[in-house]
Design a protein around this motif. Structure first.
Motif, PDB file in Angstrom:
ATOM      1  N   LEU B 158       0.584  -1.249  -0.113  1.00 34.63           N
ATOM      2  CA  LEU B 158       0.006  -0.113  -0.121  1.00 34.63           C
ATOM      3  C   LEU B 158       0.957   1.117  -0.034  1.00 34.63           C
ATOM      4  O   LEU B 158       0.650   2.451  -0.782  1.00 34.63           O
ATOM      5  CB  LEU B 158      -0.978  -0.007   1.097  1.00 34.63           C
ATOM      6  CG  LEU B 158      -1.867   0.976   1.325  1.00 34.63           C
ATOM      7  CD1 LEU B 158      -2.980   1.005   0.241  1.00 34.63           C
ATOM      8  CD2 LEU B 158      -2.178   1.368   2.762  1.00 34.63           C
ATOM      9  N   ARG B 166       1.924   6.801  -1.361  1.00 32.54           N
ATOM     10  CA  ARG B 166       2.670   8.106  -1.629  1.00 32.54           C
ATOM     11  C   ARG B 166       2.473   9.387  -1.071  1.00 32.54           C
ATOM     12  O   ARG B 166       3.182   9.986  -0.478  1.00 32.54           O
ATOM     13  CB  ARG B 166       2.928   8.146  -3.090  1.00 32.54           C
ATOM     14  CG  ARG B 166       4.128   8.860  -3.663  1.00 32.54           C
ATOM     15  CD  ARG B 166       4.286   8.625  -5.415  1.00 32.54           C
ATOM     16  NE  ARG B 166       3.224   8.713  -6.148  1.00 32.54           N
ATOM     17  CZ  ARG B 166       2.747   7.711  -6.655  1.00 32.54           C
ATOM     18  NH1 ARG B 166       3.427   6.593  -6.828  1.00 32.54           N
ATOM     19  NH2 ARG B 166       1.474   7.904  -7.479  1.00 32.54           N
ATOM     20  N   ALA B 167       1.140   9.679  -1.032  1.00 37.48           N
ATOM     21  CA  ALA B 167       0.719  10.665  -0.563  1.00 37.48           C
ATOM     22  C   ALA B 167       1.030  10.711   1.073  1.00 37.48           C
ATOM     23  O   ALA B 167       1.551  11.620   1.662  1.00 37.48           O
ATOM     24  CB  ALA B 167      -0.904  10.862  -0.729  1.00 37.48           C
ATOM     25  N   ARG B 169       3.536   9.189   2.690  1.00 36.23           N
ATOM     26  CA  ARG B 169       4.905   9.342   2.658  1.00 36.23           C
ATOM     27  C   ARG B 169       5.180  10.719   2.555  1.00 36.23           C
ATOM     28  O   ARG B 169       5.937  11.332   3.233  1.00 36.23           O
ATOM     29  CB  ARG B 169       5.647   8.371   1.686  1.00 36.23           C
ATOM     30  CG  ARG B 169       5.751   6.964   2.346  1.00 36.23           C
ATOM     31  CD  ARG B 169       6.577   6.154   1.636  1.00 36.23           C
ATOM     32  NE  ARG B 169       6.312   6.104   0.182  1.00 36.23           N
ATOM     33  CZ  ARG B 169       6.908   6.014  -0.890  1.00 36.23           C
ATOM     34  NH1 ARG B 169       8.101   6.233  -0.607  1.00 36.23           N
ATOM     35  NH2 ARG B 169       6.335   5.902  -2.148  1.00 36.23           N
ATOM     36  N   ALA B 170       4.704  11.721   1.573  1.00 37.73           N
ATOM     37  CA  ALA B 170       4.832  12.958   1.407  1.00 37.73           C
ATOM     38  C   ALA B 170       4.514  13.643   2.360  1.00 37.73           C
ATOM     39  O   ALA B 170       5.259  14.634   3.012  1.00 37.73           O
ATOM     40  CB  ALA B 170       4.133  13.183  -0.077  1.00 37.73           C
ATOM     41  N   SER B 172       4.269  12.653   5.613  1.00 41.88           N
ATOM     42  CA  SER B 172       5.115  12.571   6.743  1.00 41.88           C
ATOM     43  C   SER B 172       6.663  13.044   6.452  1.00 41.88           C
ATOM     44  O   SER B 172       7.262  13.419   7.161  1.00 41.88           O
ATOM     45  CB  SER B 172       5.203  11.079   7.170  1.00 41.88           C
ATOM     46  OG  SER B 172       6.273  10.472   6.286  1.00 41.88           O
ATOM     47  N   ASP B 173       6.903  13.459   5.458  1.00 44.70           N
ATOM     48  CA  ASP B 173       8.008  13.984   4.857  1.00 44.70           C
ATOM     49  C   ASP B 173       8.243  15.444   5.031  1.00 44.70           C
ATOM     50  O   ASP B 173       9.104  16.045   5.776  1.00 44.70           O
ATOM     51  CB  ASP B 173       8.396  13.841   3.396  1.00 44.70           C
ATOM     52  CG  ASP B 173      10.065  13.667   3.136  1.00 44.70           C
ATOM     53  OD1 ASP B 173      10.637  14.557   3.647  1.00 44.70           O
ATOM     54  OD2 ASP B 173      10.375  13.166   2.203  1.00 44.70           O
ATOM     55  N   ASP B 174       6.963  15.864   4.677  1.00 47.62           N
ATOM     56  CA  ASP B 174       6.973  17.508   4.573  1.00 47.62           C
ATOM     57  C   ASP B 174       5.392  17.805   4.675  1.00 47.62           C
ATOM     58  O   ASP B 174       5.072  18.234   3.443  1.00 47.62           O
ATOM     59  CB  ASP B 174       7.708  18.183   3.585  1.00 47.62           C
ATOM     60  CG  ASP B 174       7.927  19.787   3.937  1.00 47.62           C
ATOM     61  OD1 ASP B 174       7.192  20.548   4.542  1.00 47.62           O
ATOM     62  OD2 ASP B 174       8.651  20.300   3.205  1.00 47.62           O
ATOM     63  N   ILE B 195      -5.817   2.596   8.684  1.00 47.53           N
ATOM     64  CA  ILE B 195      -4.950   1.799   8.654  1.00 47.53           C
ATOM     65  C   ILE B 195      -4.535   1.323   9.736  1.00 47.53           C
ATOM     66  O   ILE B 195      -4.303   0.084  10.453  1.00 47.53           O
ATOM     67  CB  ILE B 195      -3.681   2.251   7.669  1.00 47.53           C
ATOM     68  CG1 ILE B 195      -4.019   2.467   6.229  1.00 47.53           C
ATOM     69  CG2 ILE B 195      -2.329   1.343   7.829  1.00 47.53           C
ATOM     70  CD1 ILE B 195      -2.937   2.778   5.493  1.00 47.53           C
ATOM     71  N   GLY B 235       8.039   7.395  12.882  1.00 44.00           N
ATOM     72  CA  GLY B 235       7.830   7.822  11.567  1.00 44.00           C
ATOM     73  C   GLY B 235       8.049   7.111  10.344  1.00 44.00           C
ATOM     74  O   GLY B 235       7.795   7.230   9.487  1.00 44.00           O
ATOM     75  N   ARG B 236       8.888   5.862  10.890  1.00 38.95           N
ATOM     76  CA  ARG B 236       9.082   4.928   9.815  1.00 38.95           C
ATOM     77  C   ARG B 236       8.528   3.643  10.216  1.00 38.95           C
ATOM     78  O   ARG B 236       8.870   2.734  10.990  1.00 38.95           O
ATOM     79  CB  ARG B 236      10.662   4.661   9.762  1.00 38.95           C
ATOM     80  CG  ARG B 236      11.511   5.757   9.443  1.00 38.95           C
ATOM     81  CD  ARG B 236      12.662   5.706   8.887  1.00 38.95           C
ATOM     82  NE  ARG B 236      12.920   6.682   8.152  1.00 38.95           N
ATOM     83  CZ  ARG B 236      13.358   6.799   6.662  1.00 38.95           C
ATOM     84  NH1 ARG B 236      13.526   5.654   6.078  1.00 38.95           N
ATOM     85  NH2 ARG B 236      13.698   7.901   6.312  1.00 38.95           N
ATOM     86  N   MET B 293      12.209  10.766  12.644  1.00 39.89           N
ATOM     87  CA  MET B 293      11.934  11.858  12.608  1.00 39.89           C
ATOM     88  C   MET B 293      12.380  13.008  13.673  1.00 39.89           C
ATOM     89  O   MET B 293      12.226  14.251  13.642  1.00 39.89           O
ATOM     90  CB  MET B 293      10.715  12.343  12.174  1.00 39.89           C
ATOM     91  CG  MET B 293      10.015  11.532  10.835  1.00 39.89           C
ATOM     92  SD  MET B 293       8.542  11.755  10.037  1.00 39.89           S
ATOM     93  CE  MET B 293       7.811  12.392  11.331  1.00 39.89           C
TER      94      MET B 293
END
Lengths: 263, 294
Positions: B158, B166-167, B169-170, B172-174, B195, B235-236, B293
């Motif tokens: 997923l 991907r959204a 992960r994006a 959580s990245d920024d 989830i 965060g991972r 993070m």
């Protein structure tokens, strides 16, 4: 200026912004005509980046209006402007550093069914098709930006100039038709700079994308921009072709101590 | 050696699998929403109790009651988010943490109200363990380990293969960059809750199957789950899963009789292992094994 039926791609009128007692922008008005590459120059602290932030919805103005193709978009949040086709890049590139270059581009595409909640478990085939199309499109954009060989690299591994290109790529993926570029040349080596300039010119020529560019490298501005606005101490002090603006005594004064070579 | 496998390694993996499912959810929530979700343990207990009610009430097997558990934890998480967390989205992480503590107490009170404080067990027949060359393992323990691995695999697909992942992960990245890039942040937040709620419901049923059901069962493993998430780099999600397994093994192995029959650590102090790991991680490698993070 000739009278035209079409509204300009972007028009800023009477925008004012104060930070406490400091007036960053004082009744600034300017226009970016459809399909142009317009330059925004001025010494440090002139308010260029503040104006960008206001246009892109990051900061609310204290007064004045922003129009996108004639429509008042003042104070709209960045994501809504993004959906309307206005994208920006940052002076210091901002990417999703833990994702690959390709993923950085893919995530910037407008919403598709895979992002909605139940879809990942249903409609798998449709999602896969969309994913493949999206991937192909992102690869196409990377090809165009000459970054295809870095597609699978983590975004954090790129050089500063390449990061600027990825930001431009993200704007392209979003389908933006008006792109604000904040210092595309700053800190970029000469070779890559030529490449970036050519890419911007080609996107403008071939896809009709309108650009508003903040740039200190006046040679680049002269190469790219048909019209230039000069901002100093929060005011528009000159506008016209690069030649006219360079020769304007007020501009020379604003850039005190700097001399321009007019090529 | 066989005794080590039977009494330490296998129980450690089972406990680790449960910690992993819980820690993955905590890590995802932290990544997307930037706060420590203290109601996670009680959400887990809610899932376990609802599964108990479904399996006894409908006479179905415990495994078949997992969807019922998820059907309770998903709305519980979404409602808590809509009523409490959503209003506090722009406030300090500590404020969100406290509010999730409040949600934890509410959930636990509901469990006490409906099921009482007495420990309960899932209806399960007493079966002899399976024996492979001297390795004895309960069938349910095999299913717990495999089930957790399957959940992690589906989550991996997923996150890595879908646009929604991907959204996430994006975000959580920024988060700000994601928002301005047109990522539908409200939808990503809902997806994250769904989830995490599914994973924690599975974890709750597994924990109930491994031991018994008590209203504080989830809260008791919450600290270990946080320790696992931080050990793996918060965060991972992958780090959290790994951290969970390590922590489960560490807890079980801490009582191994290394010194002529005397256990390394008295079993009573077993739960202190999580604290030790947590403190050691924060002192030695605060970013976690996989660079989280913080």
């Amino acid at each position: 200026m000739t009278a035209r039926a079409d509204p300009p791609a972007l028009s800023v009128s009477g925008v004012t912004k104060r930070f406490g007692g400091f007036v960053a922008l004082d009744c600034v008005s300017l226009e970016v005509s459809e399909g142009s590459i317009t330059g925004l120059i001025g010494p440090n602290g002139a308010g260029k980046s503040t104006l960008f932030a206001i246009i892109a919805g990051f900061l609310p103005p204290d007064g004045g209006t922003i129009r996108l193709r004639g429509e008042d978009v003042t104070g709209e949040p960045p994501w809504r402007l993004h959906a309307r086709g206005l994208a920006r890049t940052f002076q210091i590139p901002r990417l999703f550093s833990r994702m690959t270059v390709l993923e950085n581009l893919m995530v910037a595409a407008p919403n598709q069914s895979g992002e909605r909640l139940p879809a990942p478990w249903l409609a798998r085939r449709q999602i896969r098709r969309e994913e493949e199309a999206l991937r192909a499109r992102a690869l196409g954009v990377l090809e165009r930006l000459n970054l295809a060989r870095h597609a699978e690299a983590p975004a954090s591994a790129l050089s500063g100039g390449q990061k600027k290109l990825v930001e431009l790529g993200r704007a392209l993926m979003s389908g933006a038709s008006v792109i604000l570029l904040d210092e595309p040349a700053a800190g970029v080596n000469r070779t890559l700079l030529r490449e970036i300039a050519e890419i911007i010119a080609a996107l403008n020529r071939e896809e009709g994308i309108t650009f508003l560019v903040i740039e200190h490298d006046l040679d680049l501005v002269a190469d790219l921009c048909t019209r230039v606005w000069c901002l100093a101490e929060g005011r528009v002090i000159a506008a016209g072709s690069i030649g006219e603006v360079r020769n304007d005594p007020q501009v020379a004064e604003a850039y005190l101590g700097m001399t321009f070579d007019v090529h | 050696m066989l005794a080590f496998v039977n009494f330490y390694l296998i129980p450690g993996l089972v406990l680790g699998a449960i910690y992993a499912l819980s820690a993955i959810g905590l890590s995802l929530i932290y990544g997307v929403m930037r706060f420590a979700h203290f109601a996670h343990g009680d959400l887990m207990a809610l899932g376990a109790y609802v599964a108990l009610a479904a399996s006894t009430g409908l006479g179905i097997s415990v495994w078949a009651s997992i969807p019922f558990a998820a059907a309770a934890t998903i709305p519980a998480a979404l409602v808590a988010d809509a009523l409490f967390y959503a209003r506090l989205r722009r406030s300090l992480p500590a404020v969100l943490l406290i509010s999730s503590f409040g949600v934890a107490l509410m959930l636990r009170a509901l469990i006490y109200l409906f099921f009482g404080p007495t420990p309960l067990t899932f209806p399960r027949p007493i079966v002899p363990p399976l024996v492979f060359e001297g390795v004895r393992i309960q069938a349910r323990h095999i299913w717990i380990i495999l089930g957790a691995a399957l959940c992690a695999f589906i989550l991996h697909l997923l996150l890595s293969r879908t646009r929604a992942g991907r959204a996430m992960r994006a975000m959580s990245d920024d988060p700000d960059l994601a928002r301005i890039s047109g990522v539908a942040t409200a939808a990503v937040i809902r997806l994250t809750w769904v989830i995490a709620a599914v994973l924690v419901a599975v974890a709750g049923v597994f924990l109930g199957l491994d031991t018994q059901l008590q209203p504080v069962m989830g809260f008791n493993v919450l600290l270990a789950s946080f320790a696992a998430a931080i050990l793996g780099g918060i965060g991972r999600p992958w780090g959290a899963a790994f951290g969970g397994v390590i922590l489960g093994l560490a807890e079980e192995c801490s009582t191994y009789p290394l010194r002529d029959g005397a256990p390394l650590l008295e079993p009573t102090y077993k739960s202190a292992v999580a604290f030790v790991v947590l403190i050691a991680t924060l002192l030695l490698r605060p970013q976690g094994l996989f660079r989280g993070m913080i």
